[in-house]
Design an enzyme around this catalytic site. Structure first.
Site, short mmCIF file in Angstrom:
data_model
loop_
_atom_site.label_atom_id
_atom_site.label_comp_id
_atom_site.label_asym_id
_atom_site.label_seq_id
_atom_site.Cartn_x
_atom_site.Cartn_y
_atom_site.Cartn_z
N GLU A 1 -2.36 -7.02 7.52
CA GLU A 1 -1.70 -6.37 8.65
C GLU A 1 -2.64 -6.34 9.84
O GLU A 1 -3.82 -5.98 9.70
CB GLU A 1 -1.29 -4.93 8.28
N GLU B 1 7.79 -5.19 10.92
CA GLU B 1 8.15 -3.83 10.50
C GLU B 1 8.37 -2.92 11.70
O GLU B 1 7.55 -2.83 12.61
CB GLU B 1 7.07 -3.22 9.60
N ASP C 1 0.81 -1.21 0.00
CA ASP C 1 0.00 0.00 0.00
C ASP C 1 0.85 1.27 0.00
O ASP C 1 0.31 2.37 -0.09
CB ASP C 1 -0.98 0.00 1.17
#
Length: 307
Positions: free
Chosen positions: A123, A190, A53
């Site tokens: 996510e 992340e 994204d």
């Protein structure tokens, strides 16, 4: 330049990625949003081409990544699939496109069936387990993403390192364990501390891919525009720029502009010359139509029509 590593390799699959756990070959992942960069990644032997994204910001110039739509993701995934060759194409489910398992399957099905994705990325935290399980049970391969996620960015309004205190570190571990147990074949970590990423990598039985999570993961990923110097509005601390294509592109445009302004381009080698006889015949024909159209300027281009 090293020999092309993509020539003899087989197509990368979810099972192939999963088998490379704990030192069985480091996994490489880069983002791409169009055919040319996907093709470059495949030619370079990159394992996973990720239609993330980040498309919204580095590809479409928006202020955040939350606005990208499912239609946009399908469109760009299709272009990437056309160029990705033997690389595995991973496409993200956009923000708010998977509020429950049923809608997650519907959204993911479009990325797979219309876009050609080999797997989808979701996510979230531990409560996303039922969604991951439902996707996998439907035959859709899933990569889970924990640490800094869209949901956290939307809730807090900032992009920051997670897991730096005891509660958030424990929560990140629990998220990774739950989503791996639910059936994800890999987990992206992340923006978390390196030793926390190392602990998660040791605890879960599927590969971890770090994005700003230190060197102890089973693989590493970066956004193409960041790593190749194509996006300068914001470069994360964890990014190493392996090329400076942005500056090279600007210099190329400047040389083009100067060449055009100085009448140096196009030169004879860039031009298809007209056949004099064909041109003369054409102009004679046009002048025969002079009762309908005026061609008094027929010789102004530097050629002459025979009488």
């Amino acid at each position: 330049m090293s020999q092309n590593p993509a020539v003899q390799r087989k197509r990368v699959t979810p099972n192939g990625i999963r088998s490379r756990k704990n030192g069985a070959g480091s996994i490489t992942m880069v983002s791409a949003y169009d055919y040319p960069f996907a093709r470059c990644a495949d030619e370079a032997g990159i394992d996973i081409v990720f239609v993330s994204d980040a498309l919204a910001s580095v590809g479409l110039g928006r202020s955040d990544t939350l606005s990208v739509t499912l239609d946009e993701m399908v469109h760009h995934t299709k272009a990437v699939r056309a160029g990705a060759g033997n690389s595995l194409v991973l496409s993200t489910l956009p923000y708010l496109s998977y509020p429950n398992p049923r809608e997650a399957i519907a959204s993911a099905s479009r990325l797979v069936k219309e876009g050609g994705a080999n797997a989808v990325e979701v996510e979230g935290c531990a409560d996303l387990g039922p969604t991951v399980h439902a996707l996998v049970d439907s035959g859709i391969a899933v990569v889970a993403h924990v640490g800094l996620t869209k949901k956290i960015a939307a809730r807090t309004g900032s992009y920051r390192t997670l897991g730096t205190d005891m509660p958030s570190a424990l929560e990140t571990v629990e998220d990774a364990l739950s989503l791996a147990d639910a059936g994800a074949f890999a987990v992206i970590l992340e923006c978390i501390p390196d030793r926390l990423a190392q602990l998660i990598t040791q605890l879960i039985d599927v590969p971890t891919i770090g994005i700003g999570a230190g060197p102890y993961c089973d693989g590493q990923g970066l956004v193409t525009q960041d790593m190749l110097g194509l996006f300068d509005k914001f470069v994360p601390k964890f990014v190493q720029q392996f090329a400076h294509l942005g500056q090279a592109a600007i210099e190329g445009y400047v040389r083009f502009r100067d060449s055009v302004e100085q009448r140096q381009f196009p030169a004879s080698q860039h031009t298809v010359r007209a056949d004099d006889q064909v041109l003369a015949d054409m102009l004679r024909h046009l002048r025969s139509l002079d009762d309908k159209v005026s061609f008094n300027h027929a010789q102004s281009g530097g050629f002459t029509v025979a009488a």
